[in-house]
Design an enzyme around this catalytic site. Structure first.
Site: not given
Length: 262
Positions: A116-118, A215
Site C-alpha cells: 500500500l502507498d505510505k 489516486r
C-alpha cells in the site's frame, strides 16, 4: 540485448559505482549505444542491509501458521528503500512475527506479497511461510485477489463508474504517475456510497494494481482524494492528518486450506 532491468536502488548501489566500457573504452552511463557496440559493465555487489526489528503499531486482524492479515496505519512506508532502513512496516513485521516471516521477498521485503502507498491505511496480507508466499504471489499476479477500498473525494461523483485508462510514470515529475496512452492497463470500478459538504464517499475496487492507480484515476476525472498531497491541489483544505483512502477489505482463497476468506 534482452530488456531486463536491475533495481539498483533496492541494492543500495549508486550509478557512479558502476564501471561501463564500450568497445574497450570506458564511457559514462549516458553514452548512446550504436548498432554493433560491444558493451561490458561491472556492477559491485549489493551492500548488505541489516534490518532492525522495531516495535511499530499496527493491528493483527488474523493470523495462522501461513498467513497474517494486518491493518497498516497511514504515514507508514511498507518496505525499506535507499537511505530508509528504519521505521517501516517491514521493521515492525520483523518485531511482531520474528522468524515466522517468509523470506521469498528477499531480505528487504520479508513476507510482503503486495503493498500500500505510505499515505494509504488499511488491510494488508502477509505471508508467514514460503509456500504461502509463492501461492499468494501467483494469486495477485493472476488477479484472483479481491481488493476493496473506500475513498473520500472532492466533488459529487456519479452513482457509479468504470475507469479504464492506462497509467505510466509521469514525464513531468518522476515521483508521480499519470494517465498516458503508452502506459499499462489500469481498471478501476467505483460506486458512490454517500455525499455531502462538497465531498463524496466511494467504494472502489480495482482489477489491476498499478502504482497510485486509484489516486491517479480519480484525480484525472477531477475527483481527487482529499488530503492527497501529490494529486490534489488543495489537499490541505480539509485539515486531515492523512489521506482519505483506506484499503477496506481483501478477499482471497487461503493458500493452504483453500478456504474463501474475507
Amino acid at each position: 540485448c534482452k530488456n531486463k532491468s536491475i533495481n539498483l536502488t533496492r541494492s543500495g548501489i549508486k550509478s557512479k559505482d558502476i564501471r561501463l566500457s564500450v568497445n574497450g573504452r570506458q564511457e559514462k552511463l549516458s553514452y548512446i549505444l550504436k548498432e554493433g557496440d560491444f558493451v561490458e559493465f561491472l556492477i559491485p555487489p549489493p551492500k548488505k542491509i541489516d534490518l532492525v526489528p522495531q516495535k511499530i503499531d499496527f493491528d493483527v486482524i488474523y493470523e495462522d501458521d501461513h498467513i497474517a492479515v494486518i491493518n497498516k496505519p497511514a504515514n507508514l512506508t511498507v518496505h525499506v528503500g535507499a537511505g530508509h532502513y528504519e521505521n517501516t512496516l517491514v521493521n515492525g513485521l520483523l518485531y511482531r512475527f520474528k522468524d515466522k516471516l517468509s523470506g521469498i521477498g528477499g531480505v528487504e521485503r520479508p513476507g510482503i506479497v503486495h503493498r500500500l502507498d505510505k499515505d494509504t491505511s488499511g488491510i494488508m496480507l502477509i505471508a508467514l511461510s514460503e509456500y504461502a508466499h509463492q501461492k499468494l504471489s501467483e494469486a495477485f499476479k493472476n488477479r484472483e485477489v479481491e481488493k476493496t477500498y473506500y475513498a473520500v473525494v472532492k466533488g459529487y461523483t456519479p452513482s457509479e463508474g468504470v475507469i479504464s485508462l492506462p497509467i505510466a510514470r509521469s514525464k513531468k515529475n518522476r515521483k508521480k504517475m499519470a494517465v498516458d496512452s503508452i502506459g499499462k492497463e489500469a481498471l478501476t470500478f467505483y460506486k458512490t456510497v454517500s455525499y455531502g459538504n462538497g465531498v463524496s464517499l466511494l467504494k472502489v475496487t480495482i482489477k489491476t494494481g498499478r502504482t497510485h492507480q486509484i489516486r491517479v484515476h480519480l484525480s484525472y476525472l477531477n475527483f481527487p482524494i482529499i488530503g492527497d498531497s501529490i494529486y490534489s491541489r488543495d489537499w490541505k483544505k480539509y485539515g486531515l492528518k492523512g489521506m482519505g483512502l483506506i484499503a477496506k477489505k481483501i478477499g482471497f482463497f487461503h493458500p493452504v486450506t483453500k478456504e474463501k476468506m474475507e
